[in-house]
Write an enzyme that holds these catalytic residues in place. Structure first.
Site, PDB file in Angstrom:
ATOM      1  CD  GLU A 135      39.746  36.560  38.013  1.00 23.30           C
ATOM      2  OE1 GLU A 135      38.963  36.352  38.948  1.00 23.30           O
ATOM      3  OE2 GLU A 135      39.652  37.539  37.251  1.00 23.30           O
ATOM      4  CG  ASN A 176      42.741  35.579  31.573  1.00 23.87           C
ATOM      5  OD1 ASN A 176      43.628  36.207  31.007  1.00 23.87           O
ATOM      6  ND2 ASN A 176      41.563  36.123  31.887  1.00 23.87           N
ATOM      7  CG  HIS A 212      41.778  44.193  35.423  1.00 27.66           C
ATOM      8  ND1 HIS A 212      40.949  44.873  34.543  1.00 27.66           N
ATOM      9  CD2 HIS A 212      41.463  42.880  35.304  1.00 27.66           C
ATOM     10  CE1 HIS A 212      40.159  43.996  33.919  1.00 27.66           C
ATOM     11  NE2 HIS A 212      40.454  42.784  34.356  1.00 27.66           N
ATOM     12  CD  GLU A 240      39.929  39.894  32.126  1.00 24.21           C
ATOM     13  OE1 GLU A 240      39.647  40.568  33.135  1.00 24.21           O
ATOM     14  OE2 GLU A 240      39.708  38.672  32.032  1.00 24.21           O
ATOM     15  CG  ASP A 242      40.647  47.899  33.309  1.00 25.23           C
ATOM     16  OD1 ASP A 242      41.514  47.505  34.129  1.00 25.23           O
ATOM     17  OD2 ASP A 242      39.457  47.523  33.373  1.00 25.23           O
TER      18      ASP A 242
HETATM   19  O1  G3I Z   1      22.962  40.502  34.238  1.00 21.48           O
HETATM   20  C1  G3I Z   1      22.582  41.246  35.401  1.00 21.48           C
HETATM   21  C2  G3I Z   1      21.345  42.037  35.148  1.00 21.48           C
HETATM   22  O2  G3I Z   1      20.287  41.159  34.890  1.00 21.48           O
HETATM   23  C3  G3I Z   1      21.074  42.919  36.370  1.00 21.48           C
HETATM   24  O3  G3I Z   1      19.975  43.735  36.108  1.00 21.48           O
HETATM   25  C4  G3I Z   1      22.272  43.778  36.702  1.00 21.48           C
HETATM   26  C5  G3I Z   1      22.074  44.598  37.957  1.00 21.48           C
HETATM   27  O4  G3I Z   1      23.304  44.893  38.582  1.00 21.48           O
HETATM   28  O5  G3I Z   1      23.373  42.931  36.904  1.00 21.48           O
HETATM   29  C6  G3I Z   1      23.715  42.187  35.766  1.00 21.48           C
HETATM   30  O6  G3I Z   1      24.847  41.404  36.025  1.00 21.48           O
HETATM   31  C7  G3I Z   1      26.064  42.121  36.115  1.00 21.48           C
HETATM   32  C8  G3I Z   1      26.993  41.583  35.035  1.00 21.48           C
HETATM   33  O7  G3I Z   1      28.264  42.145  35.198  1.00 21.48           O
HETATM   34  C9  G3I Z   1      26.481  41.900  33.632  1.00 21.48           C
HETATM   35  O8  G3I Z   1      26.424  43.282  33.445  1.00 21.48           O
HETATM   36  C10 G3I Z   1      26.660  41.871  37.491  1.00 21.48           C
HETATM   37  O9  G3I Z   1      25.877  42.504  38.470  1.00 21.48           O
HETATM   38  C11 G3I Z   1      28.059  42.384  37.567  1.00 21.48           C
HETATM   39  O10 G3I Z   1      28.651  41.985  38.788  1.00 21.48           O
HETATM   40  C12 G3I Z   1      28.863  41.814  36.432  1.00 21.48           C
HETATM   41  O11 G3I Z   1      30.171  42.345  36.521  1.00 21.48           O
HETATM   42  C13 G3I Z   1      31.151  41.753  35.693  1.00 21.48           C
HETATM   43  C14 G3I Z   1      32.253  41.158  36.552  1.00 21.48           C
HETATM   44  O12 G3I Z   1      33.266  40.626  35.722  1.00 21.48           O
HETATM   45  C15 G3I Z   1      31.745  40.059  37.457  1.00 21.48           C
HETATM   46  O13 G3I Z   1      32.780  39.425  38.106  1.00 21.48           O
HETATM   47  C16 G3I Z   1      31.724  42.825  34.805  1.00 21.48           C
HETATM   48  O14 G3I Z   1      30.720  43.278  33.887  1.00 21.48           O
HETATM   49  C17 G3I Z   1      32.924  42.296  34.027  1.00 21.48           C
HETATM   50  O15 G3I Z   1      33.583  43.349  33.399  1.00 21.48           O
HETATM   51  C18 G3I Z   1      33.908  41.642  34.985  1.00 21.48           C
HETATM   52  O16 G3I Z   1      34.963  41.095  34.237  1.00 21.48           O
HETATM   53  C19 G3I Z   1      35.996  40.446  34.975  1.00 21.48           C
HETATM   54  C20 G3I Z   1      36.512  39.310  34.116  1.00 21.48           C
HETATM   55  O17 G3I Z   1      35.459  38.458  33.754  1.00 21.48           O
HETATM   56  C21 G3I Z   1      37.605  38.528  34.832  1.00 21.48           C
HETATM   57  N1  G3I Z   1      38.663  39.409  35.287  1.00 21.48           N
HETATM   58  C22 G3I Z   1      38.235  40.571  36.058  1.00 21.48           C
HETATM   59  C23 G3I Z   1      37.180  41.365  35.307  1.00 21.48           C
HETATM   60  C24 G3I Z   1      36.774  42.611  36.078  1.00 21.48           C
HETATM   61  O18 G3I Z   1      36.147  42.288  37.284  1.00 21.48           O
END
Ligand code: G3I
Length: 321
Positions: A135, A176, A212, A240, A242
């Site tokens: 990004e 990416n 996405h 990725e 969806d």
């Molecule tokens: O690990 C913590 C956990 O300890 C806590 O209890 C919980 C409470 O909300 O949060 C957890 O962290 C979360 C993490 O995912 C793991 O589940 C974060 O809040 C959450 O923001 C995070 O989101 C991820 C996101 O990237 C962050 O930018 C998504 O799962 C993931 O699917 C998403 O993936 C990104 C790619 O890496 C890059 N391209 C876009 C894509 C979608 O946003």
């Protein structure tokens, strides 16, 4: 072999999925992942905040679990691409010790190289591909003002790729991004960056199109655009995928979503250097979308109860055609 990956392999592609340790307690879901998909991308566990939460302190516990799962899956599915590793240099999910702007250019280069040395070094020889830089662009094609860009300048990208090649010479190295599916300023910027970087000898092997997307609004130039990327001599991967919609879903939106999945899979199959498709999760119940886009969701091929949706059948049809 069975499942989507087996069908994809008949077209010399893989069909992959984002998966992570926090989903492994769901046995039915894990079984579905292993049965259908031949490639895994760790959804979160290989990101900087997880792998190097404080400077010089590395944690590969969850990453190792995902990698072992992918390797086991390789044996059952004979996949050509068991693991995409995501991601080395990204402004998001970056621990504050890196992102707070306290480093000089020279220091941040050293911090970045040290991160790549340790993370790519730990997994050397295992991933099929690394998302080295994630990004890097704004929607208008300008560089995103991340801590890496602001402190180091555009050359952070060259440095990151060269370092990754040194550390893990067998892996394909990818840049990416999202919204580089159809033609537009962001795709043009990506194409120009990759073209010019490769002229300078920077080892970029693959462009990752995150894909996405939104139901009923697909760009009309996906195939042409991915072909233009492939024409640079790099591989293209759909990393990725969806396709989200307003929730709740209904028969009409699910049918449109199925058509849209088919369009994307067909676009990859039409571009000979498009190596495979990875969906960003399998079931709607585990998608990142509803948390980020309120009122939207249901973007994946399986519903909340792990039942295949029309989108799943559309993917099968596209892969079988
Ligand atoms: O690990 C913590 C956990 O300890 C806590 O209890 C919980 C409470 O909300 O949060 C957890 O962290 C979360 C993490 O995912 C793991 O589940 C974060 O809040 C959450 O923001 C995070 O989101 C991820 C996101 O990237 C962050 O930018 C998504 O799962 C993931 O699917 C998403 O993936 C990104 C790619 O890496 C890059 N391209 C876009 C894509 C979608 O946003």
């Amino acid at each position: 072999p069975k499942g989507l990956d087996a069908l994809a392999q008949r077209k010399r592609r893989y069909f992959g999925v984002a998966f992570d340790v926090n989903r492994m307690s769901d046995a039915a879901y894990t079984q579905l992942i292993l049965a259908q998909f031949g490639q895994i991308t760790a959804e979160n566990s290989l990101k900087w905040e997880t792998t190097e939460p404080s400077r010089g302190v590395f944690n590969f516990t969850n990453g190792d679990i995902v990698v072992k799962t992918a390797q086991r899956n390789k044996m059952s599915c004979q996949s050509i691409a068991p693991l995409r590793a995501h991601t080395l240099v990204w402004h998001s999910q970056l621990p504050s010790w890196v992102g707070n702007g306290n480093f000089t250019k020279k220091e941040l280069i050293s911090v970045m190289k040290n991160h790549i040395n340790n993370v790519a070094g730990h997994y050397r020889g295992v991933p099929y591909a690394w998302d080295v830089v994630n990004e890097a662009f704004n929607e208008d094609g300008s560089f995103r003002q991340t801590v890496f860009y602001s402190t180091i300048g555009e050359e952070y990208i060259d440095i990151a790729f060269k370092q990754a090649r040194l550390v893990d010479p067998k892996a394909l190295l990818a840049i990416n991004d999202y919204n580089i599916d159809g033609q537009g300023p962001k795709s043009t910027a990506m194409i120009n960056l990759v073209k010019n970087a490769r002229k300078r000898g920077v080892p970029i092997d693959q462009i990752g199109a995150q894909a996405h997307l939104v139901v009923g609004t697909l760009p009309t130039t996906i195939r042409e655009n991915w072909q233009a990327m492939a024409n640079l001599g790099v591989w293209v991967a759909v990393t990725e995928l969806d396709i989200r919609m307003p929730t709740p879903a209904n028969a009409t939106s699910l049918a449109q979503q199925a058509a849209d999945y088919k369009t994307v899979v067909n676009a990859c199959l039409a571009v000979s250097r498009c190596v495979g498709v990875t969906v960003w999760g399998a079931s709607d119940k585990y998608s990142w979308v509803p948390e980020v886009f309120s009122g939207e969701g249901a973007p994946l091929p399986y519903d909340d109860n792990l039942a295949p949706k029309p989108a799943y059948n559309a993917i099968v049809q596209a892969l079988k055609a």
